[in-house]
Design a protein around this motif. Structure first.
Motif, PDB file in Angstrom:
ATOM      1  N   ILE A 112      -9.274  41.021  44.866  1.00 16.95           N
ATOM      2  CA  ILE A 112     -10.646  41.448  45.083  1.00 16.95           C
ATOM      3  C   ILE A 112     -11.378  40.318  45.793  1.00 16.95           C
ATOM      4  N   ARG A 113     -12.455  40.683  46.461  1.00 14.76           N
ATOM      5  CA  ARG A 113     -13.244  39.676  47.178  1.00 14.76           C
ATOM      6  C   ARG A 113     -14.490  39.378  46.357  1.00 14.76           C
ATOM      7  N   VAL A 114     -14.646  38.108  45.998  1.00 11.65           N
ATOM      8  CA  VAL A 114     -15.773  37.661  45.180  1.00 11.65           C
ATOM      9  C   VAL A 114     -16.472  36.502  45.884  1.00 11.65           C
ATOM     10  N   ASP A 115     -17.662  36.158  45.395  1.00 11.90           N
ATOM     11  CA  ASP A 115     -18.328  34.968  45.942  1.00 11.90           C
ATOM     12  C   ASP A 115     -17.901  33.754  45.115  1.00 11.90           C
ATOM     13  N   ALA A 116     -18.340  32.582  45.509  1.00  9.75           N
ATOM     14  CA  ALA A 116     -17.899  31.337  44.882  1.00  9.75           C
ATOM     15  C   ALA A 116     -18.310  31.274  43.409  1.00  9.75           C
ATOM     16  N   MET A 117     -19.510  31.734  43.061  1.00 13.96           N
ATOM     17  CA  MET A 117     -19.955  31.702  41.661  1.00 13.96           C
ATOM     18  C   MET A 117     -19.120  32.644  40.793  1.00 13.96           C
ATOM     19  N   GLN A 118     -18.827  33.838  41.322  1.00 11.17           N
ATOM     20  CA  GLN A 118     -18.008  34.787  40.579  1.00 11.17           C
ATOM     21  C   GLN A 118     -16.595  34.238  40.384  1.00 11.17           C
ATOM     22  N   GLN A 119     -16.078  33.546  41.414  1.00 11.89           N
ATOM     23  CA  GLN A 119     -14.745  32.962  41.308  1.00 11.89           C
ATOM     24  C   GLN A 119     -14.706  31.911  40.199  1.00 11.89           C
ATOM     25  N   LYS A 120     -15.707  31.045  40.144  1.00 14.22           N
ATOM     26  CA  LYS A 120     -15.760  30.023  39.095  1.00 14.22           C
ATOM     27  C   LYS A 120     -15.906  30.664  37.717  1.00 14.22           C
ATOM     28  N   ALA A 121     -16.728  31.712  37.617  1.00 15.82           N
ATOM     29  CA  ALA A 121     -16.912  32.396  36.334  1.00 15.82           C
ATOM     30  C   ALA A 121     -15.620  33.092  35.897  1.00 15.82           C
ATOM     31  N   LEU A 122     -14.892  33.682  36.851  1.00 14.00           N
ATOM     32  CA  LEU A 122     -13.600  34.297  36.530  1.00 14.00           C
ATOM     33  C   LEU A 122     -12.609  33.249  36.049  1.00 14.00           C
TER      34      LEU A 122
END
Length: 183
Positions: A112-122
């Protein structure tokens, strides 16, 4: 012996009155015993029929109970699925961004394509990935916990950060793997 035959034998002198009376008593006794046997036979047949009917009722109760338990389990499963769907709908965060986040579902790598904040939260375990309407969506960790209590298989991916303290005997403890490692 029948009555007319007895009379004929008595007239001819082949039997006497005492023998006729004994034969009559024996016939009465046989008839009474036969009636008792028939009655006992009828009772046995009636008892067997009652037992078979009772056994059939018990088997039907057992089948009905099993059917009701199965129906209740299906109802509870549908209820859990509805609760999970509602939790997902209320807490869904649409992934949007330019960074690819890879995860495994049923042995296949999905992206999936996420932004940098979502990636860190994941990576930190603060977000989880679930499927809603055949699309992957993100949900907060609190909602993911509620879902995993109901249907753990609904959570497709969530980072586990429960082992925050490294094992003292681990020879690779000095070499930490970055959370945002891309593969």
């Amino acid at each position: 012996m029948s009555g007319s035959l007895r009379d004929q034998l008595l007239k001819k002198g082949l039997v006497n009155k005492k023998q006729v009376q004994q034969a009559q008593k024996a016939d009465k006794r046989k008839a009474r015993d036969n009636r008792k046997a028939e009655k006992v036979g009828e009772e046995v047949v009636v008892d067997e029929a009652r037992l078979q009917a009772q056994k059939a009722r018990e088997e039907k109760k057992l089948r009905d109970r099993e059917f009701n338990q199965q129906r209740e389990a299906e109802r509870k499963q549908r209820e859990l699925v509805a609760q999970v769907k509602q939790i997902i709908e209320r807490n869904a965060i649409r992934p949007s961004g330019e960074v690819d986040y890879n995860f495994v579902v049923a042995g296949k790598i999905k992206k999936i394509r996420v932004d940098a904040m979502q990636q860190k939260a994941l990576s930190a375990g603060r977000l989880a990935i679930v499927e809603s309407a055949e699309r992957f969506v993100l949900i907060p960790a609190g909602a993911a916990d509620k879902i995993s209590q109901r249907l753990p298989e609904a959570i497709l991916s969530q980072a586990d950060n429960s082992a925050s303290e490294p094992d003292p005997d681990d020879p690779y403890a000095d070499f930490q793997i970055p959370d945002d490692l891309m593969w």
